[in-house]
Design a protein around this motif. Structure first.
Motif, PDB file in Angstrom:
ATOM      1  N   ALA A  70       6.419 -11.813  32.260  1.00 33.42           N
ATOM      2  CA  ALA A  70       5.225 -11.667  31.429  1.00 33.42           C
ATOM      3  C   ALA A  70       5.513 -10.760  30.239  1.00 33.42           C
ATOM      4  O   ALA A  70       6.530 -10.059  30.214  1.00 33.42           O
ATOM      5  CB  ALA A  70       4.095 -11.080  32.274  1.00 33.42           C
ATOM      6  N   ALA A  71       4.616 -10.790  29.288  1.00 33.24           N
ATOM      7  CA  ALA A  71       4.644  -9.840  28.155  1.00 33.24           C
ATOM      8  C   ALA A  71       3.209  -9.319  28.102  1.00 33.24           C
ATOM      9  O   ALA A  71       2.421  -9.698  27.245  1.00 33.24           O
ATOM     10  CB  ALA A  71       5.029 -10.568  26.876  1.00 33.24           C
ATOM     11  N   TRP A  72       2.912  -8.445  29.054  1.00 37.34           N
ATOM     12  CA  TRP A  72       1.507  -8.126  29.327  1.00 37.34           C
ATOM     13  C   TRP A  72       1.091  -6.799  28.716  1.00 37.34           C
ATOM     14  O   TRP A  72       0.393  -6.004  29.356  1.00 37.34           O
ATOM     15  CB  TRP A  72       1.290  -8.125  30.839  1.00 37.34           C
ATOM     16  N   HIS A  73       1.510  -6.548  27.479  1.00 34.42           N
ATOM     17  CA  HIS A  73       1.125  -5.294  26.828  1.00 34.42           C
ATOM     18  C   HIS A  73      -0.384  -5.171  26.673  1.00 34.42           C
ATOM     19  O   HIS A  73      -0.917  -4.076  26.620  1.00 34.42           O
ATOM     20  CB  HIS A  73       1.815  -5.175  25.468  1.00 34.42           C
ATOM     21  N   THR A  74      -1.079  -6.325  26.601  1.00 31.14           N
ATOM     22  CA  THR A  74      -2.537  -6.261  26.393  1.00 31.14           C
ATOM     23  C   THR A  74      -3.250  -5.571  27.558  1.00 31.14           C
ATOM     24  O   THR A  74      -4.268  -4.922  27.360  1.00 31.14           O
ATOM     25  CB  THR A  74      -3.115  -7.674  26.192  1.00 31.14           C
ATOM     26  N   VAL A  75      -2.681  -5.687  28.764  1.00 30.35           N
ATOM     27  CA  VAL A  75      -3.382  -5.094  29.905  1.00 30.35           C
ATOM     28  C   VAL A  75      -3.331  -3.570  29.845  1.00 30.35           C
ATOM     29  O   VAL A  75      -4.191  -2.886  30.403  1.00 30.35           O
ATOM     30  CB  VAL A  75      -2.824  -5.638  31.242  1.00 30.35           C
ATOM     31  N   LEU A  76      -2.329  -3.038  29.159  1.00 28.26           N
ATOM     32  CA  LEU A  76      -2.194  -1.575  29.080  1.00 28.26           C
ATOM     33  C   LEU A  76      -3.359  -0.952  28.314  1.00 28.26           C
ATOM     34  O   LEU A  76      -3.633   0.233  28.443  1.00 28.26           O
ATOM     35  CB  LEU A  76      -0.877  -1.190  28.395  1.00 28.26           C
ATOM     36  N   ARG A  77      -4.007  -1.745  27.469  1.00 23.10           N
ATOM     37  CA  ARG A  77      -5.121  -1.192  26.683  1.00 23.10           C
ATOM     38  C   ARG A  77      -6.461  -1.777  27.120  1.00 23.10           C
ATOM     39  O   ARG A  77      -7.495  -1.509  26.511  1.00 23.10           O
ATOM     40  CB  ARG A  77      -4.875  -1.426  25.200  1.00 23.10           C
ATOM     41  N   SER A  78      -6.426  -2.591  28.150  1.00 20.57           N
ATOM     42  CA  SER A  78      -7.663  -3.219  28.609  1.00 20.57           C
ATOM     43  C   SER A  78      -8.542  -2.201  29.333  1.00 20.57           C
ATOM     44  O   SER A  78      -8.054  -1.400  30.125  1.00 20.57           O
ATOM     45  CB  SER A  78      -7.299  -4.371  29.550  1.00 20.57           C
ATOM     46  N   PRO A  79      -9.858  -2.247  29.098  1.00 20.16           N
ATOM     47  CA  PRO A  79     -10.748  -1.345  29.837  1.00 20.16           C
ATOM     48  C   PRO A  79     -10.700  -1.645  31.330  1.00 20.16           C
ATOM     49  O   PRO A  79     -11.071  -0.802  32.148  1.00 20.16           O
ATOM     50  CB  PRO A  79     -12.138  -1.636  29.269  1.00 20.16           C
ATOM     51  N   THR A  80     -10.247  -2.855  31.707  1.00 20.04           N
ATOM     52  CA  THR A  80     -10.164  -3.185  33.132  1.00 20.04           C
ATOM     53  C   THR A  80      -8.703  -3.264  33.583  1.00 20.04           C
ATOM     54  O   THR A  80      -8.323  -4.147  34.349  1.00 20.04           O
ATOM     55  CB  THR A  80     -10.871  -4.522  33.423  1.00 20.04           C
TER      56      THR A  80
ATOM     57  N   ALA B  55      -5.223  -0.671  38.657  1.00 23.35           N
ATOM     58  CA  ALA B  55      -5.262   0.730  39.116  1.00 23.35           C
ATOM     59  C   ALA B  55      -3.959   1.463  38.832  1.00 23.35           C
ATOM     60  O   ALA B  55      -3.963   2.623  38.425  1.00 23.35           O
ATOM     61  CB  ALA B  55      -5.575   0.749  40.607  1.00 23.35           C
ATOM     62  N   GLU B  56      -2.816   0.777  39.002  1.00 21.77           N
ATOM     63  CA  GLU B  56      -1.548   1.510  38.813  1.00 21.77           C
ATOM     64  C   GLU B  56      -1.340   1.896  37.348  1.00 21.77           C
ATOM     65  O   GLU B  56      -0.750   2.932  37.045  1.00 21.77           O
ATOM     66  CB  GLU B  56      -0.341   0.723  39.356  1.00 21.77           C
TER      67      GLU B  56
END
Ligand code: F6P
Length: 529
Positions: free
Chosen positions: A94-104, A107-108
């Motif tokens: 994945a290239a999931w950088h967007t999740v690092l700034r997601s309000p949701t 947990a980790e």
């Protein structure tokens, strides 16, 4: 080859671009529309306004662009990106950088962020670390430099030095004059194998030891390989985690930004994340015609693959954004500097442009002559902040005036007749005017975007960076390439390792036996002495 490494993205994505009827229609629409609209083409997005009036635009071109995106499976591929599926096909991750700034965020991610914030709060409360030496390169460097210079331009109580290059002058200068007792060395490397970072880190560690200090008290690591940092002698409490599914050039949203938090505050990071998250939502939901990253991507494809423009100039009219240029340069060129599609076939059209630039107005006195009247020119992204954060209104008025004036000159141009009339109005004879007028002609019609931020807030900068990320993703999708790998960089790294050992005094390896070319062998022999 492992079956896991085969493209998983589906037939649509890996169909040759130039075979698609939608591509052919897009090219025709681009070639037949005017060099720019006379009307205003504004796209409102979170944290900024995009003015695309300076790009080729027509209803037919927009419709063709939308059809092309559909043919490339845009909606599904965007969903896969944002859902953290394996969009990096050659590395099957994945290239999931967007999740690092997601309000949701998971947990980790939240837990690691809180651990870092708590560490920074404690250091602030203790007024520790007057000096920070940030050691990292590429994506482990540029984003932090950008944020620190954007928001710490007027100075911060902590003195931050950046050491990236393997050139020994970099670490020498980075450590010079610092009090080791109050210095924190932040080692940032996703892989924890990058030679520049490990060598510079080793010099910093030696410097701490020479001062009679325990390096374990002064070193912090940020990495996706905590066991390598541990083996380096860094205690667990001082190792912050990033994840394998975050690409280096997208890692500003992670603990890679520890130095930013220590320098300009964790609130800045929170603001950056909020702005980027808002842009993610815009990218995910706005209709294509009003979707800022999509519109920039379509313009980029027209400029590069239809009009043949080989470069893209980034012109931030805000000196605090000087580091935006190398930041976007890495983001764009490491992502789109590829010539084969995901199936391994030549893309068939020119792909990612060379990205370069400098803040205005310095740029005007350096290379804008070439932009105005050179034989090639380049599309420009002008970036301005409507409001300044200093109180010299006249400076800001002039800065904005220069930005608008350069853009207008590049778009509008000046014809021979206009130039001649101008010369005559200045009192020249007709002969003099005939001779001088051609020198004063501007071709005009140079494509550009104007990106206006209300002011340089963390929110707006976060949105701007996400705008560029999604623009790059969308262009990669249209070209059919993998924008998340960087195989090209690896080859040079491997050769450098061999040459470094051949240069070592007493090395037994004869350069010729390692298969180097004649000139490289000559220089290895020369430099070894
Ligand atoms: O330049 C190649 C690269 O792999 C970049 O993608 C990355 O940002 C940089 O090297 C540094 O890598 P690392 O964080 O693993 O030290």
């Amino acid at each position: 080859m492992s079956q896991d490494l085969m493209p998983t993205a589906g037939d649509d994505l890996i169909a040759p671009l130039t075979d698609l009827p939608e591509w052919k229609r897009f090219v025709v629409a681009a070639q037949t529309c005017a060099s720019r609209t006379d009307g205003l083409d504004l796209i409102e997005a979170p944290g900024l306004m995009l003015d695309a009036s300076g790009q080729r635009h027509s209803p037919a071109l927009l419709a063709a662009g939308e059809a092309l995106l559909q043919a490339r499976g845009f909606t599904e591929q965007r969903r896969r990106l944002l859902a953290g599926e394996a969009v990096n096909v050659t590395e099957n991750r994945a290239a999931w950088h967007t999740v690092l700034r997601s309000p949701t965020a998971p947990a980790e991610v939240l837990a690691e962020r809180e651990r870092m914030d708590a560490w920074v709060r404690r250091a602030d409360a203790e007024r520790r670390w007057r000096h920070i030496v940030h050691v990292g390169i590429g994506g482990s460097d540029w984003g932090v430099r950008l944020a620190v210079s954007a928001f710490g331009y007027a100075g911060t109580w902590r003195d931050v030095r950046f050491v990236a290059n393997i050139d020994g002058h970099a670490i020498e200068g980075g450590l010079a004059g610092l009090d080791p007792r109050d210095t924190l060395v932040v080692l940032v490397s996703k892989s924890f194998t990058t030679s520049e970072t490990l060598e510079n880190g080793a010099r910093a560690r030696e410097w701490l030891v020479a001062a009679g200090l325990d390096p374990a008290d002064h070193l912090v690591a940020v990495t996706a390989q905590p066991e390598r940092a541990r083996a380096w002698g860094i205690p667990d409490t001082q190792i912050f985690k990033i994840w394998d599914w975050v690409g280096g050039r997208f890692s500003i949203w992670s603990a890679v930004s520890l130095t930013t938090a220590l320098s300009v505050g964790s609130d800045v990071l929170a603001g950056l994340r909020m702005g980027a998250a808002a842009m993610d939502t815009h990218f995910a939901q706005a209709p294509l015609a009003a979707n800022a990253p999509v519109r920039m991507a379509l313009a980029g494809i027209v400029n590069r693959s239809v009009l043949g423009q080989g470069s893209l100039n980034i012109a931030p009219y805000d000196s605090r954004l000087a580091n935006l240029v190398p930041y976007v340069q890495q983001l764009d060129m490491e992502s789109l500097g590829k010539s084969v599609d995901q199936a391994g076939r030549p893309v068939g059209v020119p792909t990612g442009p060379a990205v370069w630039g400098m803040p205005g107005t310095d740029a005007q006195h350096t290379f804008f002559q070439w932009m105005h009247q050179g034989s090639d020119g380049a599309p420009v992204d002008f970036i301005l902040c409507c409001q300044a954060d200093h109180h010299w209104a006249a400076h800001h008025r002039q800065l904005l005036a220069n930005c608008l004036a350069q853009r207008e000159a590049l778009m509008r141009g000046k014809t021979l007749a206009q130039a001649r009339a101008e010369c005559l109005s200045e009192g020249m004879t007709p002969e003099q005017a005939d001779w001088l007028a051609p020198h004063r002609v501007h071709p005009g019609g140079r494509p550009n975007h104007l990106i206006a931020l209300p002011r340089l807030s963390p929110y707006s900068l976060g949105a701007l960076l996400a705008l560029y990320e999604h623009r790059v993703f969308t262009q990669g999708l249209i070209w059919g390439i993998d924008p998340f790998d960087q195989w090209g960089v690896e080859y040079g790294k491997i050769l450098a390792r061999g040459i470094a050992s051949a240069l070592t005094p007493g090395a037994e390896v004869r350069p010729e036996s390692a298969g180097h070319d004649v000139s490289t062998c000559h220089w290895i022999e020369q430099l070894r002495r």
